[in-house]
Design a protein around this motif. Structure first.
Motif, PDB file in Angstrom:
ATOM      1  N   VAL A 167       0.839  -1.203   0.000  1.00  0.00           N
ATOM      2  CA  VAL A 167       0.000   0.000   0.000  1.00  0.00           C
ATOM      3  C   VAL A 167       0.871   1.248   0.000  1.00  0.00           C
ATOM      4  N   ASP A 168       1.897   1.266   0.847  1.00  0.00           N
ATOM      5  CA  ASP A 168       2.775   2.431   0.958  1.00  0.00           C
ATOM      6  C   ASP A 168       3.530   2.699  -0.343  1.00  0.00           C
ATOM      7  N   GLU A 169       4.040   1.645  -0.946  1.00  0.00           N
ATOM      8  CA  GLU A 169       4.872   1.808  -2.145  1.00  0.00           C
ATOM      9  C   GLU A 169       4.064   1.937  -3.434  1.00  0.00           C
ATOM     10  N   GLY A 170       2.867   1.340  -3.474  1.00  0.00           N
ATOM     11  CA  GLY A 170       2.119   1.329  -4.724  1.00  0.00           C
ATOM     12  C   GLY A 170       0.842   2.138  -4.729  1.00  0.00           C
ATOM     13  N   PHE A 171       0.049   2.014  -3.678  1.00  0.00           N
ATOM     14  CA  PHE A 171      -1.263   2.673  -3.688  1.00  0.00           C
ATOM     15  C   PHE A 171      -1.203   4.137  -3.292  1.00  0.00           C
ATOM     16  N   VAL A 172      -0.425   4.449  -2.272  1.00  0.00           N
ATOM     17  CA  VAL A 172      -0.365   5.849  -1.814  1.00  0.00           C
ATOM     18  C   VAL A 172       0.071   6.788  -2.939  1.00  0.00           C
ATOM     19  N   PRO A 173       1.094   6.443  -3.729  1.00  0.00           N
ATOM     20  CA  PRO A 173       1.444   7.336  -4.848  1.00  0.00           C
ATOM     21  C   PRO A 173       0.304   7.522  -5.856  1.00  0.00           C
ATOM     22  N   LEU A 174      -0.499   6.487  -6.072  1.00  0.00           N
ATOM     23  CA  LEU A 174      -1.657   6.628  -6.967  1.00  0.00           C
ATOM     24  C   LEU A 174      -2.676   7.602  -6.393  1.00  0.00           C
ATOM     25  N   PHE A 205      -7.084  15.266  -3.362  1.00  0.00           N
ATOM     26  CA  PHE A 205      -6.512  14.434  -2.299  1.00  0.00           C
ATOM     27  C   PHE A 205      -6.064  15.299  -1.127  1.00  0.00           C
ATOM     28  N   VAL A 206      -6.409  14.869   0.104  1.00  0.00           N
ATOM     29  CA  VAL A 206      -5.995  15.570   1.319  1.00  0.00           C
ATOM     30  C   VAL A 206      -5.092  14.683   2.169  1.00  0.00           C
ATOM     31  N   ALA A 207      -5.538  13.452   2.465  1.00  0.00           N
ATOM     32  CA  ALA A 207      -4.764  12.583   3.358  1.00  0.00           C
ATOM     33  C   ALA A 207      -5.176  11.127   3.175  1.00  0.00           C
ATOM     34  N   TYR A 208      -4.276  10.230   3.591  1.00  0.00           N
ATOM     35  CA  TYR A 208      -4.553   8.791   3.552  1.00  0.00           C
ATOM     36  C   TYR A 208      -3.852   8.129   4.725  1.00  0.00           C
ATOM     37  N   TRP A 240      -3.341   4.096   6.547  1.00  0.00           N
ATOM     38  CA  TRP A 240      -3.519   2.637   6.494  1.00  0.00           C
ATOM     39  C   TRP A 240      -3.149   2.130   7.877  1.00  0.00           C
ATOM     40  N   VAL A 241      -4.098   1.538   8.580  1.00  0.00           N
ATOM     41  CA  VAL A 241      -3.928   1.200   9.987  1.00  0.00           C
ATOM     42  C   VAL A 241      -4.013  -0.312  10.185  1.00  0.00           C
ATOM     43  N   ASP A 242      -3.037  -0.858  10.912  1.00  0.00           N
ATOM     44  CA  ASP A 242      -3.086  -2.260  11.318  1.00  0.00           C
ATOM     45  C   ASP A 242      -3.795  -2.314  12.656  1.00  0.00           C
ATOM     46  N   ALA A 243      -5.038  -2.790  12.649  1.00  0.00           N
ATOM     47  CA  ALA A 243      -5.843  -2.849  13.870  1.00  0.00           C
ATOM     48  C   ALA A 243      -5.627  -4.154  14.633  1.00  0.00           C
ATOM     49  N   GLY A 244      -4.772  -5.020  14.121  1.00  0.00           N
ATOM     50  CA  GLY A 244      -4.482  -6.283  14.787  1.00  0.00           C
ATOM     51  C   GLY A 244      -5.495  -7.368  14.448  1.00  0.00           C
ATOM     52  N   GLU A 245      -5.107  -8.593  14.745  1.00  0.00           N
ATOM     53  CA  GLU A 245      -5.969  -9.762  14.544  1.00  0.00           C
ATOM     54  C   GLU A 245      -6.511  -9.863  13.124  1.00  0.00           C
ATOM     55  N   GLY A 246      -5.666  -9.538  12.123  1.00  0.00           N
ATOM     56  CA  GLY A 246      -6.069  -9.676  10.732  1.00  0.00           C
ATOM     57  C   GLY A 246      -6.995  -8.598  10.218  1.00  0.00           C
ATOM     58  N   VAL A 247      -7.072  -7.480  10.924  1.00  0.00           N
ATOM     59  CA  VAL A 247      -7.936  -6.375  10.504  1.00  0.00           C
ATOM     60  C   VAL A 247      -7.066  -5.172  10.151  1.00  0.00           C
ATOM     61  N   MET A 248      -7.332  -4.597   8.975  1.00  0.00           N
ATOM     62  CA  MET A 248      -6.669  -3.362   8.571  1.00  0.00           C
ATOM     63  C   MET A 248      -7.745  -2.393   8.110  1.00  0.00           C
ATOM     64  N   VAL A 249      -7.514  -1.112   8.374  1.00  0.00           N
ATOM     65  CA  VAL A 249      -8.493  -0.082   8.056  1.00  0.00           C
ATOM     66  C   VAL A 249      -7.791   1.048   7.313  1.00  0.00           C
ATOM     67  N   SER A 250      -8.400   1.494   6.227  1.00  0.00           N
ATOM     68  CA  SER A 250      -7.854   2.651   5.524  1.00  0.00           C
ATOM     69  C   SER A 250      -8.834   3.809   5.640  1.00  0.00           C
ATOM     70  N   THR A 251      -8.279   5.010   5.682  1.00  0.00           N
ATOM     71  CA  THR A 251      -9.085   6.228   5.674  1.00  0.00           C
ATOM     72  C   THR A 251      -8.494   7.166   4.631  1.00  0.00           C
ATOM     73  N   SER A 252      -9.318   7.576   3.696  1.00  0.00           N
ATOM     74  CA  SER A 252      -8.925   8.517   2.651  1.00  0.00           C
ATOM     75  C   SER A 252      -9.754   9.776   2.817  1.00  0.00           C
ATOM     76  N   VAL A 253      -9.108  10.930   2.691  1.00  0.00           N
ATOM     77  CA  VAL A 253      -9.817  12.197   2.816  1.00  0.00           C
ATOM     78  C   VAL A 253      -9.564  13.017   1.553  1.00  0.00           C
ATOM     79  N   PHE A 254     -10.640  13.575   1.012  1.00  0.00           N
ATOM     80  CA  PHE A 254     -10.568  14.373  -0.210  1.00  0.00           C
ATOM     81  C   PHE A 254     -11.343  15.669  -0.018  1.00  0.00           C
TER      82      PHE A 254
END
Length: 94
Positions: A21-28, A35-38, A40-54
């Protein structure tokens, strides 16, 4: 502003997903108009959450399309389940 949150469950390798995500998606995303902000959060136990702000809804909708394509092309083995997507107008920010 407009935000999109995606919750992925069953992530098989959070470190590798974060790297891709950091190397490929964020640059896109940075090239999406408004675009304002992005985050990518590791919430643990196999859960990840993304937040995009525009700045507006159109940028956020474009990000939803780009995210679906990026996951399909680059993250499918790591994110085996479709995300829960929530989007809406930002009504308060700090």
């Amino acid at each position: 502003m407009y935000a999109v949150m995606r919750r992925y469950e069953g992530v098989t390798d959070s470190a590798e997903a974060g790297r891709r995500v950091d190397e490929g998606f964020v640059p896109l995303l940075r090239r999406v108009p408004g675009f304002v902000a992005y985050y990518w959060v590791d919430a643990g136990e196999g859960v990840m959450v993304s937040t995009s702000v525009f700045e507006d809804r159109s940028g956020a909708e474009e990000s939803i399309e780009r995210a679906a394509d990026f996951v399909k092309d680059n993250l499918a083995p790591l994110l085996p389940n479709p995300p829960q997507v929530t989007a809406g107008t930002v009504v308060a920010a700090g």
